[in-house]
Write an enzyme that holds these catalytic residues in place. Structure first.
Site, mmCIF file in Angstrom:
data_model
loop_
_atom_site.group_PDB
_atom_site.id
_atom_site.type_symbol
_atom_site.label_atom_id
_atom_site.label_comp_id
_atom_site.label_asym_id
_atom_site.label_seq_id
_atom_site.Cartn_x
_atom_site.Cartn_y
_atom_site.Cartn_z
ATOM 1 C CG HIS A 106 34.714 74.519 93.504
ATOM 2 N ND1 HIS A 106 35.575 74.528 94.565
ATOM 3 C CD2 HIS A 106 33.583 75.064 93.952
ATOM 4 C CE1 HIS A 106 34.984 75.032 95.631
ATOM 5 N NE2 HIS A 106 33.763 75.357 95.275
ATOM 6 C CB ILE A 161 39.515 75.648 95.967
ATOM 7 C CG1 ILE A 161 40.536 76.784 95.880
ATOM 8 C CG2 ILE A 161 39.242 75.274 97.412
ATOM 9 C CD1 ILE A 161 40.059 78.078 96.506
ATOM 10 N N GLY A 166 34.544 72.038 99.901
ATOM 11 C CA GLY A 166 34.486 71.593 101.290
ATOM 12 C C GLY A 166 33.587 70.390 101.484
ATOM 13 C CB VAL A 167 30.237 69.390 100.165
ATOM 14 C CG1 VAL A 167 29.456 70.544 100.759
ATOM 15 C CG2 VAL A 167 30.446 69.596 98.695
ATOM 16 C CD GLU A 215 30.816 61.136 100.203
ATOM 17 O OE1 GLU A 215 30.885 59.907 100.000
ATOM 18 O OE2 GLU A 215 29.865 61.660 100.819
#
Length: 159
Positions: A60, A66, A69-70, A74
């Site tokens: 990723h 990067i 976002g999840v 978290e």
């Protein structure tokens, strides 16, 4: 101001050992490295050192790593769990903090390896079993992610 009041006003800090004692998470999903300031009943400022060695950077994205976002959300949730555990005096109870909802998530800037990600979380509402939080992730004061989320305090699963 009494000594008790003055002591209560001083934010708590956690090194990695105290973080590990507070959270059940472990590598590779432990996303809080330290707590810079914890104000019981109010808010927390935790820190995640984002390293190129994180497993998620392999895919990723190759050539442009990067942080997903999840995973920022978290990390904010883990900081919220520490805040809830300390505020509700649940340390040592084996209670777990579970997501119930994620609302209004906005991603403002990419998080790349080599940064310190500031995780700022506070209570919107707190009850004995359900808490609602606001969360904001930042790098050098620039917001990367904002979110509101709800979590519930639960007993661990029975064997």
């Amino acid at each position: 101001m009494s000594d008790d009041t003055a002591a209560a006003a001083v934010p708590l800090t956690y090194d990695i050992r105290k973080v590990l004692a507070a959270l059940p998470h472990r590598y590779p999903l432990l996303l809080v490295d330290r707590v810079a300031a914890l104000n019981i009943g109010e808010d927390i400022h935790a820190v995640k050192a984002v390293s190129f060695n994180e497993a998620f950077f392999q895919g990723h994205f190759p050539g442009r790593p990067i942080m997903p976002g999840v995973l920022q959300i978290e990390a904010l949730a883990q900081a919220a769990a520490i805040l809830a555990i300390e505020t509700l005096e649940l340390a040592g109870s084996n209670k777990l903090v579970y997501f119930m909802s994620i609302e209004d998530a906005k991603f403002r800037a990419p998080v790349e390896p080599g940064v310190l990600l500031d995780l700022k979380v506070g209570f919107i509402q707190k009850r004995a079993r359900v808490c609602k939080f606001w969360g904001k992730a930042e790098i050098d004061g620039k917001v990367t992610c904002e979110v509101n989320f709800t979590a519930m305090i639960a007993d661990p699963p029975k064997d």
